[in-house]
Design an enzyme around this catalytic site. Structure first.
Site, PDB file in Angstrom:
ATOM      1  N   LYS A 122       0.869  -1.188   0.000  1.00 48.23           N
ATOM      2  CA  LYS A 122       0.000   0.000   0.000  1.00 48.23           C
ATOM      3  C   LYS A 122       0.896   1.225   0.000  1.00 48.23           C
ATOM      4  O   LYS A 122       2.024   1.168   0.481  1.00 48.23           O
ATOM      5  CB  LYS A 122      -0.865   0.017   1.270  1.00 48.23           C
ATOM      6  CG  LYS A 122      -2.102   0.879   1.159  1.00 48.23           C
ATOM      7  CD  LYS A 122      -3.290   0.100   0.632  1.00 48.23           C
ATOM      8  CE  LYS A 122      -4.463   0.971   0.346  1.00 48.23           C
ATOM      9  NZ  LYS A 122      -5.641   0.173  -0.028  1.00 48.23           N
ATOM     10  N   ASP A 162      -6.914   4.181  -4.834  1.00 49.27           N
ATOM     11  CA  ASP A 162      -7.564   4.075  -3.524  1.00 49.27           C
ATOM     12  C   ASP A 162      -8.196   5.451  -3.316  1.00 49.27           C
ATOM     13  O   ASP A 162      -8.416   6.189  -4.288  1.00 49.27           O
ATOM     14  CB  ASP A 162      -6.535   3.715  -2.446  1.00 49.27           C
ATOM     15  CG  ASP A 162      -7.176   3.269  -1.128  1.00 49.27           C
ATOM     16  OD1 ASP A 162      -7.670   2.142  -1.056  1.00 49.27           O
ATOM     17  OD2 ASP A 162      -7.209   4.064  -0.159  1.00 49.27           O
TER      18      ASP A 162
HETATM   19  O1  2IT Z   1      -8.090  -1.419  -0.799  1.00 42.74           O
HETATM   20  C1  2IT Z   1      -8.013  -2.006  -1.882  1.00 42.74           C
HETATM   21  O2  2IT Z   1      -8.173  -3.231  -1.982  1.00 42.74           O
HETATM   22  C2  2IT Z   1      -7.692  -1.206  -3.067  1.00 42.74           C
HETATM   23  N1  2IT Z   1      -7.547  -0.006  -2.948  1.00 42.74           N
HETATM   24  C3  2IT Z   1      -7.517  -1.866  -4.411  1.00 42.74           C
HETATM   25  C4  2IT Z   1      -6.133  -2.367  -4.559  1.00 42.74           C
HETATM   26  C5  2IT Z   1      -5.791  -2.878  -5.934  1.00 42.74           C
HETATM   27  O3  2IT Z   1      -4.603  -3.181  -6.112  1.00 42.74           O
HETATM   28  O4  2IT Z   1      -6.648  -2.985  -6.805  1.00 42.74           O
END
Ligand code: 2IT
Length: 442
Positions: A122, A162
């Site tokens: 993340k 996100d």
């Molecule tokens: O919180 C999440 O699962 C997302 N923001 C999507 C992450 C993604 O790699 O599609």
């Protein structure tokens, strides 16, 4: 186990959000660790709670008036036991290393639940895109990627969107990556449909929540048909939760933002849903605009959880639904709470739901549809072809059904039948931990 949590707290005493995320997983997996000494022998819990790598960097950019600004960029590469690091980028002033570590930790288990080959990560920045011009956002994204490109790649780390990072930002980020690396690849997901994106990625988190809720209710002899539902966002996730709920016969009566909420007792349907879809994603307006346009009540500075509903679906941010809200929901007869956002319910709210027989589904299970279709986008990029809408949607529905079953089986196995929190943590943990055992001490 208490020792491990204490060591984590001693090492990084300020990281409250991360401690909370770790505590929840440790509580759930305790029986597994007690039964299987090999996990302790291999220090799995110590390693799974330590990011493989954290990258923090300076992001300078200049506004339309020529004034220079500085933000901080982050990428937490948490765990690559199951595949390349995968997880969103968040641009929001509230972020911190602690928040990114807790989100990356959650993401690791969420991604494991999808059964796709995805590790966990993340990242993002404390940059606030709200109120900025397109040109300012572009310059910020280019500066951000000018550093991040060194650490990511289609087989290394594949970020996505996100909060605060949508199609516009992914476009600018992708353009800069391509320019710096001389490479057109699947390095990001959530790309535009005509340049490597997947159909249904935009809808995936919301649709997935709808599919999961249908499974939960059907497990209890019920369905979405006729249910009244409250949600708390109006962005990408909220919009497609509403679309799927409408399709399945439910009625969504609230939308919200950080300034208040709209109550629409007739339900968000037809042209009202079209308006909701564009409000933030196209026009970047407040949710209040919906109330003004359709003559609905705008309740300022309040959360929507005071509106009587059968099901509550928090679709915004961490800790947006606290114990007081939980008490109000329960006293109004709410029967299920499904987290479409990441960790939106506080620990004591979740406890209250469990004590009062409310069906509760954590985000790492319910909102896994987003990253699941990101995984399918990566598959399509690798094959250099695109599936139809129907094909992707069919796979999404199947994945959500599988996650639901896996959670219930895992919960049953550790003596907590019907507990989706325990089920999701145990099932996700086992997949990651076993891969780590097999890959040796890394
Ligand atoms: O919180 C999440 O699962 C997302 N923001 C999507 C992450 C993604 O790699 O599609």
């Amino acid at each position: 186990m208490a020792n491990i949590l204490k060591a984590i707290k001693d090492k990084d005493p300020g990281e409250k959000e991360f401690h909370q995320a770790v505590q929840e997983v440790i509580d759930s997996v305790q029986p597994i660790l007690d039964r299987n000494p090999e996990y302790r022998q291999a220090a799995i819990l110590e390693r799974i709670t330590e990011p493989e790598r954290v990258i923090m960097f300076r992001v300078p950019w200049v506004d339309d008036q020529g004034q220079a600004h500085l933000n901080r960029g982050y990428r937490v590469q948490m765990n690559s036991a199951l595949g390349p690091y995968k997880g969103g980028l968040r641009f929001h002033p509230s972020v911190s290393l602690s928040i990114f570590k807790s989100l990356a930790f959650e993401q690791t288990f969420k991604n494991a639940l999808t059964s796709l080959p995805l590790g966990g990560g993340k990242g993002g920045s404390d940059f606030q895109p709200r109120g900025k011009s397109d040109a300012e956002v572009m310059r910020f994204c280019q500066s951000f990627m000018s550093e991040l490109f060194r650490y990511i790649g289609p087989d290394i780390d594949v970020p996505a969107g996100d909060v605060g990072v949508g199609a516009r930002e992914i476009g600018y980020l992708f353009g800069q990556y391509k320019r710096l690396c001389k490479e057109f690849s699947g390095v990001l997901t959530g790309k535009g449909i005509n340049w490597g994106g997947s159909l249904v990625r935009r809808e995936a988190t919301g649709y997935g929540v709808g599919y999961f809720l249908a499974e939960v209710l059907s497990q209890h002899g019920q369905s979405i048909e006729g249910k009244t539902i409250a949600i708390s966002g109006y962005g990408n996730v909220g919009t497609y939760v509403v679309e799927k709920i409408n399709e399945l016969g439910g009625k969504v009566v609230t939308i919200a933002d950080e300034y208040g909420y709209v109550c629409d007792p007739d339900g968000i349907k037809g042209e009202k849903l079209e308006c909701m879809a564009d409000l933030w994603c196209v026009y970047r307006k407040s949710a209040e605009d919906y109330a003004t346009q359709f003559g609905c009540e705008w309740i300022k500075d309040k959360r929507p959880w005071e509106v009587p509903c059968d099901v509550a679906i928090p679709t915004a941010m961490e800790n947006e639904l606290d114990l007081n809200a939980a008490k109000t929901l329960v006293s109004n007869g709410c029967m299920a709470v499904v987290e479409a956002a990441n960790m939106p319910c506080t620990h004591d709210a979740v406890q209250y739901f469990h004590e009062h027989g409310v069906l509760f589904v954590p985000g790492k299970a319910a909102n896994a549809g987003g990253v699941a279709v990101s995984g399918l986008e990566m598959t399509q990029n690798s094959m250099r072809l695109s599936w139809t809408r129907e094909e992707v949607d069919k796979r999404l529905k199947m994945i959500m059904g599988n996650i639901h079953r896996t959670c219930l089986e895992a919960a049953e196995m550790v003596g907590a039948p019907g507990n989706y929190v325990v089920g999701a943590n145990v099932a996700g943990f086992l997949k990651v931990a076993d891969a780590m055992l097999q890959q040796g001490l890394v």
